[in-house]
Design a protein around this motif. Structure first.
Motif, PDB file in Angstrom:
ATOM      1  N   PRO A 135       0.769  -1.318   0.040  1.00 23.49           N
ATOM      2  CA  PRO A 135      -0.143   0.006   0.012  1.00 23.49           C
ATOM      3  C   PRO A 135       0.963   1.174  -0.044  1.00 23.49           C
ATOM      4  N   GLU A 136       1.973   1.431   0.648  1.00 20.04           N
ATOM      5  CA  GLU A 136       2.707   2.287   0.831  1.00 20.04           C
ATOM      6  C   GLU A 136       3.569   2.762  -0.404  1.00 20.04           C
ATOM      7  N   LEU A 137       3.982   1.702  -1.310  1.00 23.53           N
ATOM      8  CA  LEU A 137       4.418   1.732  -2.574  1.00 23.53           C
ATOM      9  C   LEU A 137       3.136   2.333  -3.645  1.00 23.53           C
ATOM     10  N   ALA A 138       2.114   1.942  -3.669  1.00 23.72           N
ATOM     11  CA  ALA A 138       0.998   2.440  -4.265  1.00 23.72           C
ATOM     12  C   ALA A 138       0.878   3.937  -4.244  1.00 23.72           C
ATOM     13  N   GLN A 139       1.089   4.344  -2.887  1.00 17.80           N
ATOM     14  CA  GLN A 139       0.925   5.733  -2.514  1.00 17.80           C
ATOM     15  C   GLN A 139       2.012   6.629  -3.168  1.00 17.80           C
ATOM     16  N   ILE A 140       3.303   6.048  -3.034  1.00 22.17           N
ATOM     17  CA  ILE A 140       4.282   6.591  -3.529  1.00 22.17           C
ATOM     18  C   ILE A 140       4.386   6.787  -5.102  1.00 22.17           C
ATOM     19  N   VAL A 141       3.668   5.745  -5.842  1.00 21.62           N
ATOM     20  CA  VAL A 141       3.710   5.817  -7.099  1.00 21.62           C
ATOM     21  C   VAL A 141       2.654   6.888  -7.531  1.00 21.62           C
ATOM     22  N   VAL A 142       1.403   6.730  -6.830  1.00 20.96           N
ATOM     23  CA  VAL A 142       0.374   7.868  -7.194  1.00 20.96           C
ATOM     24  C   VAL A 142       0.704   9.260  -7.142  1.00 20.96           C
ATOM     25  N   LEU A 143       1.548   9.637  -6.013  1.00 15.71           N
ATOM     26  CA  LEU A 143       2.143  10.950  -5.640  1.00 15.71           C
ATOM     27  C   LEU A 143       3.047  11.060  -6.585  1.00 15.71           C
ATOM     28  N   GLY A 144       4.028  10.360  -6.848  1.00 19.33           N
ATOM     29  CA  GLY A 144       4.924  10.642  -8.041  1.00 19.33           C
ATOM     30  C   GLY A 144       4.312  10.947  -9.371  1.00 19.33           C
ATOM     31  N   ALA A 145       3.447  10.059  -9.692  1.00 20.16           N
ATOM     32  CA  ALA A 145       2.768  10.375 -11.151  1.00 20.16           C
ATOM     33  C   ALA A 145       1.873  11.691 -11.236  1.00 20.16           C
ATOM     34  N   ILE A 146       1.533  12.110  -9.918  1.00 18.09           N
ATOM     35  CA  ILE A 146       0.900  13.353  -9.965  1.00 18.09           C
ATOM     36  C   ILE A 146       1.844  14.661 -10.237  1.00 18.09           C
ATOM     37  N   THR A 147       2.730  14.436  -9.407  1.00 16.78           N
ATOM     38  CA  THR A 147       4.067  15.550  -9.404  1.00 16.78           C
ATOM     39  C   THR A 147       4.519  15.647 -10.710  1.00 16.78           C
ATOM     40  N   LEU A 148       5.009  14.422 -11.534  1.00 10.77           N
ATOM     41  CA  LEU A 148       5.536  14.441 -12.680  1.00 10.77           C
ATOM     42  C   LEU A 148       4.397  14.885 -13.614  1.00 10.77           C
ATOM     43  N   ALA A 149       3.203  14.703 -13.696  1.00 13.28           N
ATOM     44  CA  ALA A 149       2.137  15.176 -14.546  1.00 13.28           C
ATOM     45  C   ALA A 149       2.124  16.639 -14.613  1.00 13.28           C
ATOM     46  N   ILE A 150       2.080  17.220 -13.584  1.00 15.34           N
ATOM     47  CA  ILE A 150       2.185  18.621 -13.208  1.00 15.34           C
ATOM     48  C   ILE A 150       3.163  19.444 -13.853  1.00 15.34           C
TER      49      ILE A 150
END
Length: 289
Positions: A135-150
């Motif tokens: 679950p922590e890995l999933a959180q990190i991937v989602v936050l990372g994807a959001i940051t890179l997309a912006i």
């Protein structure tokens, strides 16, 4: 043991696979954002935000919510407080940063001292890369994807803000909003990297890749490729070294980045210190692509 065995054995374990995924995601996100931090001169701001999240992490652990939630709340709080103090008083930016991040960091230490049995200070300060759950890995991937997309969506505006904020304002952009956006991205990036190397070392991920790339190229577009590549190579190298040497994974990742910076500092074709033996050339800032 053959070379193939040496390369594959560490990642035969699920916890090493998760650690690799977290390290790569953190390296890419931090490597991209570090280009702007180095150029704008926000190194201290990265240090401030990374330390200011400590109370949020502690509170999240205590109430049983994901650490990323508490860290993000306090990262954004730190950014807001620093901006508020800077804009409403005579305090200079570096002093405002120092006041806010030391106070919040101290609050985190006090919270830890109140309930020491429920919070592992070592994991918070220095990371727990090998203990990352799915679950922590999933959180990190989602936050990372959001940051890179912006970053990708606003890349041109952010590049212009970094090089010439006055011109950005002249063509209709809002420099204050772009600066605020960068601070929010910094907060998100700190949360992404926190699990990998912890509060104390996260600033290294935010600064060293960009600083190394700055020594290797005069083009910002190239810098945006070199910086995350350096972070990813360091992450993989550090994980291998920590596995075979039985050392702290976060610390080894930062040491690998430090070694690459040292090599660039000494041997960079255009900016290396060994070029002192050759005729000097005027240094220029990375050019806008």
């Amino acid at each position: 043991m053959s070379l193939i065995d040496l390369l594959l054995t560490p990642f035969g374990y699920e916890f090493m696979q998760r650690a690799l995924a977290v390290a790569v995601v953190s390296g890419v996100v931090c490597g991209v954002l570090s280009c702007w931090l180095v150029l704008i001169g926000w190194s201290l701001m990265g240090d401030a935000v990374s330390h200011a999240v400590l109370p949020g992490v502690v509170i999240a652990y205590l109430i049983g919510t994901p650490f990323a939630v508490g860290a993000l709340v306090f990262a954004l709080l730190a950014v807001a407080l620093i901006g508020g103090v800077r804009s409403t008083s005579r305090i200079k930016p570096d002093a405002a940063i120092g006041v806010v991040f030391t106070t919040l960091f101290a609050l985190g230490l006090v919270l830890i001292s109140v309930v020491p049995s429920q919070t592992d200070l070592g994991h918070i300060l220095f990371g727990n890369l090998l203990g990352v759950s799915t679950p922590e890995l999933a959180q990190i991937v989602v936050l990372g994807a959001i940051t890179l997309a912006i970053v990708l969506l606003k890349r041109r505006d952010l590049v212009l803000y970094a090089f010439d904020p006055d011109h950005a304002g002249a063509i209709g952009l809002n420099p204050r909003r772009l600066g605020a956006l960068l601070l929010v991205l910094l907060a998100l990036t700190v949360v992404v990297a926190l699990q990998a190397v912890g509060v104390v070392l996260v600033v290294a991920l935010l600064i060293i890749p960009g600083a190394t790339a700055y020594l290797l190229t005069d083009r910002f577009s190239t810098m945006l490729i070199i910086s995350p590549a350096i972070a990813v190579v360091s992450a993989i190298t550090g994980l291998y070294a920590s596995y075979y040497l039985d050392t702290a994974s976060g610390g080894m990742i930062v040491l690998a980045m430090g070694a690459l910076f040292a090599l660039a500092y000494l041997f960079s074709p255009s900016q290396g210190q060994l070029r002192r033996l050759l005729p000097r050339r005027t240094r220029s800032a990375p050019r806008v692509p």
